[in-house]
Design a protein around this motif. Sequence first.
Motif, PDB file in Angstrom:
ATOM      1  N   LEU A   5      91.502  53.602 -16.199  1.00  0.00           N
ATOM      2  CA  LEU A   5      91.358  51.356 -15.584  1.00  0.00           C
ATOM      3  C   LEU A   5      92.817  51.306 -15.983  1.00  0.00           C
ATOM      4  CD1 LEU A   5      88.085  51.344 -17.381  1.00  0.00           C
ATOM      5  CD2 LEU A   5      88.334  51.369 -14.681  1.00  0.00           C
ATOM      6  N   VAL A   6      93.057  51.427 -17.433  1.00  0.00           N
ATOM      7  CA  VAL A   6      94.461  51.464 -18.305  1.00  0.00           C
ATOM      8  C   VAL A   6      95.583  51.778 -16.942  1.00  0.00           C
ATOM      9  CG1 VAL A   6      95.712  51.383 -19.814  1.00  0.00           C
ATOM     10  CG2 VAL A   6      93.719  51.166 -20.511  1.00  0.00           C
ATOM     11  N   SER A   7      95.704  52.483 -16.620  1.00  0.00           N
ATOM     12  CA  SER A   7      97.130  53.217 -15.584  1.00  0.00           C
ATOM     13  C   SER A   7      96.499  52.037 -14.641  1.00  0.00           C
ATOM     14  CB  SER A   7      96.813  54.078 -15.673  1.00  0.00           C
ATOM     15  OG  SER A   7      95.738  54.576 -14.764  1.00  0.00           O
ATOM     16  N   THR A   8      95.146  52.046 -14.338  1.00  0.00           N
ATOM     17  CA  THR A   8      95.007  51.522 -13.110  1.00  0.00           C
ATOM     18  C   THR A   8      95.418  52.591 -11.259  1.00  0.00           C
ATOM     19  OG1 THR A   8      96.917  49.776 -12.471  1.00  0.00           O
ATOM     20  CG2 THR A   8      95.652  49.114 -13.427  1.00  0.00           C
ATOM     21  N   ASP A   9      95.376  53.452 -11.859  1.00  0.00           N
ATOM     22  CA  ASP A   9      95.568  54.795 -10.934  1.00  0.00           C
ATOM     23  C   ASP A   9      94.633  54.909 -10.408  1.00  0.00           C
ATOM     24  OD1 ASP A   9      97.324  56.376 -10.383  1.00  0.00           O
ATOM     25  OD2 ASP A   9      97.559  57.932 -12.134  1.00  0.00           O
ATOM     26  N   PHE A  10      93.932  53.688  -9.594  1.00  0.00           N
ATOM     27  CA  PHE A  10      92.622  54.184  -9.352  1.00  0.00           C
ATOM     28  C   PHE A  10      92.280  55.540  -8.165  1.00  0.00           C
ATOM     29  CE2 PHE A  10      92.035  50.436 -10.752  1.00  0.00           C
ATOM     30  CZ  PHE A  10      91.150  51.218 -11.657  1.00  0.00           C
ATOM     31  N   ILE A  11      93.153  55.364  -6.967  1.00  0.00           N
ATOM     32  CA  ILE A  11      94.066  56.418  -5.188  1.00  0.00           C
ATOM     33  C   ILE A  11      94.548  57.187  -5.736  1.00  0.00           C
ATOM     34  CG2 ILE A  11      94.105  56.059  -3.023  1.00  0.00           C
ATOM     35  CD1 ILE A  11      91.644  54.388  -4.188  1.00  0.00           C
ATOM     36  N   LEU A  12      93.770  58.775  -5.348  1.00  0.00           N
ATOM     37  CA  LEU A  12      95.100  59.995  -5.875  1.00  0.00           C
ATOM     38  C   LEU A  12      95.254  59.556  -6.388  1.00  0.00           C
ATOM     39  CD1 LEU A  12      95.356  60.818  -2.249  1.00  0.00           C
ATOM     40  CD2 LEU A  12      93.783  61.584  -3.515  1.00  0.00           C
ATOM     41  N   ILE A 199     104.203  57.653   6.950  1.00  0.00           N
ATOM     42  CA  ILE A 199     103.938  58.578   8.295  1.00  0.00           C
ATOM     43  C   ILE A 199     103.396  58.957   8.499  1.00  0.00           C
ATOM     44  CG2 ILE A 199     106.038  60.468   9.378  1.00  0.00           C
ATOM     45  CD1 ILE A 199     108.180  59.335   7.098  1.00  0.00           C
ATOM     46  N   HIS A 200     102.351  59.006   9.668  1.00  0.00           N
ATOM     47  CA  HIS A 200     101.547  59.691  10.052  1.00  0.00           C
ATOM     48  C   HIS A 200     101.447  60.654  11.000  1.00  0.00           C
ATOM     49  CE1 HIS A 200      99.848  56.312   7.638  1.00  0.00           C
ATOM     50  NE2 HIS A 200     100.265  55.959   8.451  1.00  0.00           N
ATOM     51  N   GLU A 201     101.119  61.926   9.927  1.00  0.00           N
ATOM     52  CA  GLU A 201     101.799  63.000  11.483  1.00  0.00           C
ATOM     53  C   GLU A 201     100.590  63.192  12.461  1.00  0.00           C
ATOM     54  OE1 GLU A 201     102.914  66.521   8.335  1.00  0.00           O
ATOM     55  OE2 GLU A 201     103.806  64.454   7.125  1.00  0.00           O
ATOM     56  N   ILE A 202      99.003  63.128  11.453  1.00  0.00           N
ATOM     57  CA  ILE A 202      98.081  63.673  12.810  1.00  0.00           C
ATOM     58  C   ILE A 202      96.787  61.805  12.041  1.00  0.00           C
ATOM     59  CG2 ILE A 202      98.236  65.791  12.524  1.00  0.00           C
ATOM     60  CD1 ILE A 202      96.210  65.851  10.254  1.00  0.00           C
ATOM     61  N   LYS A 203      95.667  62.147  13.271  1.00  0.00           N
ATOM     62  CA  LYS A 203      95.071  61.061  13.314  1.00  0.00           C
ATOM     63  C   LYS A 203      94.401  61.199  11.912  1.00  0.00           C
ATOM     64  CE  LYS A 203      96.178  60.547  18.068  1.00  0.00           C
ATOM     65  NZ  LYS A 203      96.155  61.166  18.353  1.00  0.00           N
ATOM     66  N   GLY A 204      94.141  61.463  10.732  1.00  0.00           N
ATOM     67  CA  GLY A 204      93.137  61.233   9.933  1.00  0.00           C
ATOM     68  C   GLY A 204      92.574  60.448   9.911  1.00  0.00           C
ATOM     69  N   ILE A 205      91.340  60.357   8.436  1.00  0.00           N
ATOM     70  CA  ILE A 205      90.333  58.958   8.360  1.00  0.00           C
ATOM     71  C   ILE A 205      91.136  58.706   6.359  1.00  0.00           C
ATOM     72  CG2 ILE A 205      88.847  59.752   9.665  1.00  0.00           C
ATOM     73  CD1 ILE A 205      87.587  60.609   7.090  1.00  0.00           C
ATOM     74  N   ASN A 206      90.433  57.781   5.859  1.00  0.00           N
ATOM     75  CA  ASN A 206      90.329  57.250   4.857  1.00  0.00           C
ATOM     76  C   ASN A 206      88.918  57.959   3.840  1.00  0.00           C
ATOM     77  OD1 ASN A 206      90.262  56.622   2.428  1.00  0.00           O
ATOM     78  ND2 ASN A 206      90.159  54.102   2.418  1.00  0.00           N
ATOM     79  N   SER A 207      88.920  59.482   3.231  1.00  0.00           N
ATOM     80  CA  SER A 207      87.988  59.707   2.142  1.00  0.00           C
ATOM     81  C   SER A 207      88.718  60.907   0.845  1.00  0.00           C
ATOM     82  CB  SER A 207      87.620  61.964   3.215  1.00  0.00           C
ATOM     83  OG  SER A 207      86.522  61.936   2.798  1.00  0.00           O
ATOM     84  N   ARG A 208      88.374  59.893   0.617  1.00  0.00           N
ATOM     85  CA  ARG A 208      88.982  60.384  -0.884  1.00  0.00           C
ATOM     86  C   ARG A 208      88.058  60.242  -2.162  1.00  0.00           C
ATOM     87  NH1 ARG A 208      93.887  55.547   0.969  1.00  0.00           N
ATOM     88  NH2 ARG A 208      91.984  54.423  -0.316  1.00  0.00           N
ATOM     89  N   LEU A 209      88.547  61.587  -3.231  1.00  0.00           N
ATOM     90  CA  LEU A 209      87.590  61.129  -4.218  1.00  0.00           C
ATOM     91  C   LEU A 209      87.929  59.954  -4.920  1.00  0.00           C
ATOM     92  CD1 LEU A 209      85.655  63.049  -5.853  1.00  0.00           C
ATOM     93  CD2 LEU A 209      87.294  63.936  -6.911  1.00  0.00           C
ATOM     94  N   ASP A 210      87.427  59.380  -5.948  1.00  0.00           N
ATOM     95  CA  ASP A 210      88.058  57.982  -6.297  1.00  0.00           C
ATOM     96  C   ASP A 210      88.344  58.479  -8.058  1.00  0.00           C
ATOM     97  OD1 ASP A 210      87.821  56.148  -4.754  1.00  0.00           O
ATOM     98  OD2 ASP A 210      85.647  55.457  -5.392  1.00  0.00           O
ATOM     99  N   SER A 211      89.917  58.529  -8.683  1.00  0.00           N
ATOM    100  CA  SER A 211      90.174  58.313  -9.465  1.00  0.00           C
ATOM    101  C   SER A 211      89.693  58.753 -10.940  1.00  0.00           C
ATOM    102  CB  SER A 211      91.649  58.146 -10.193  1.00  0.00           C
ATOM    103  OG  SER A 211      92.381  57.613  -9.558  1.00  0.00           O
ATOM    104  N   ILE A 212      87.943  57.519 -11.117  1.00  0.00           N
ATOM    105  CA  ILE A 212      87.080  57.737 -11.716  1.00  0.00           C
ATOM    106  C   ILE A 212      86.425  58.225 -11.918  1.00  0.00           C
ATOM    107  CG2 ILE A 212      84.776  55.841 -12.632  1.00  0.00           C
ATOM    108  CD1 ILE A 212      87.282  54.757 -13.617  1.00  0.00           C
ATOM    109  N   GLN A 213      86.292  58.897 -10.740  1.00  0.00           N
ATOM    110  CA  GLN A 213      85.226  60.457 -10.976  1.00  0.00           C
ATOM    111  C   GLN A 213      85.786  61.111 -10.760  1.00  0.00           C
ATOM    112  OE1 GLN A 213      81.819  59.689 -10.012  1.00  0.00           O
ATOM    113  NE2 GLN A 213      81.768  57.430  -9.328  1.00  0.00           N
ATOM    114  N   ALA A 214      86.258  61.946 -10.907  1.00  0.00           N
ATOM    115  CA  ALA A 214      87.420  63.060 -10.780  1.00  0.00           C
ATOM    116  C   ALA A 214      87.703  62.517 -12.573  1.00  0.00           C
ATOM    117  CB  ALA A 214      88.656  62.853 -10.419  1.00  0.00           C
ATOM    118  N   ALA A 215      87.752  61.696 -13.366  1.00  0.00           N
ATOM    119  CA  ALA A 215      87.433  61.710 -14.798  1.00  0.00           C
ATOM    120  C   ALA A 215      86.586  62.038 -15.068  1.00  0.00           C
ATOM    121  CB  ALA A 215      88.148  60.188 -14.946  1.00  0.00           C
TER     122      ALA A 215
END
Length: 346
Positions: A5-12, A199-215
């Motif tokens: 929360l303090v770092s607001t480093d929420f995504i990856l 730079i989008h090398e392949i056709k990806g999606i958005n599916s990331r583990l949240d930083s909060i969950q990782a913590a």
Amino acid sequence: MREVLVSTDFILGKAVGRFETHFAEYLGCRRAIGVGSGTEALILALRAAGLKPGDEVITAANTYIATVLAISQCGATPVLADARADDFNIDPEAVREALTERTRALVPVHLCGQPARMDELLGIAREHDLVVIEDACQAHGARYDGTRTGTMGDMGCFSFYPSKNLGGFGDGGMVVTNRTELADAAGLLRNYGQQTKNIHEIKGINSRLDSIQAAVLDVKLPHLDEWNTARRRAAGLYRELLRDLPVKMQEGEGNSENVYHLFVILTAERDGLMAYLRTHEIDSAVHYPTPIHLQPAYADLGRGAGSYPVAEKLAASCLSLPMYPEISDAQVRRVCRVISDYFEGV
Ligand SMILES: *Cc1c(COP(=O)(O)O)cnc(C)c1O
């Protein structure tokens, strides 16, 4: 969580990288890629492995629907193979029968925490040049021949849904692998196909583990083995106390270590027993009441009742008893006493 929360480093953020490293170390594999859920871990693993429309992917007829939805989602064709009556996992003989010219991948599922018969399954995969993607969403920390589930095939997939053996405070998942090119592909796919911003090398999606969950997960991970040991101890007591009653229990190979995501019994009187337990304020559940091929969404498989007899029998007779690390011996004894009373017609 406060640090995030303090770092607001929420995504990856840092917390995700740290947990990925720790989870890979725990499993004894090279790479771990945090994603949005177990279902998405399976989708990204299948896509990283290059599965495409027209390819056939064999999986267990009695798995949770998410395994099969993931195969459908990447355009491949799911092919179901029946389960074994003893370990409730995919039957290698049924896998052999399901092979065709178009079979490209095999997705064994370690159901209820019991490793599938990986020796035979990996042998079949080698013979037929199949990609193996383990669905380890119910088997965090289980071992087979000393190796953690999820690390024996080309890729392994985990869910951190709150009720799993390792659960977050919401959805989350992980793809693990020892193969660099597959890890890199999954890493691109989860983040719009980019490594470098824009730079989008392949056709990806958005599916990331949240930083909060990782913590959260990083704090819980060091306790996973002790929680699994507690589950195994409760399971041992259930086995002892239920031994002489007319119920069947899951039996795996001697070289496998079940982590009892669920403790399942089989009984022809499932519904009656479940209702009786409820009158004694003991909750139980059915995982799962309807096999995949009988779900409306999979009517297009064209497999009616009778197609997968073992999966159907499991669905009709399985009952999951209370199982979690904190369950006490007294609680297990009470559940078993009520079950015993039911069968004695008390
Ligand atoms: C929970 C589960 C999944 C899906 O995981 P989610 O995180 O809920 O998407 C897939 N396969 C199996 C066997 C599961 O138990």
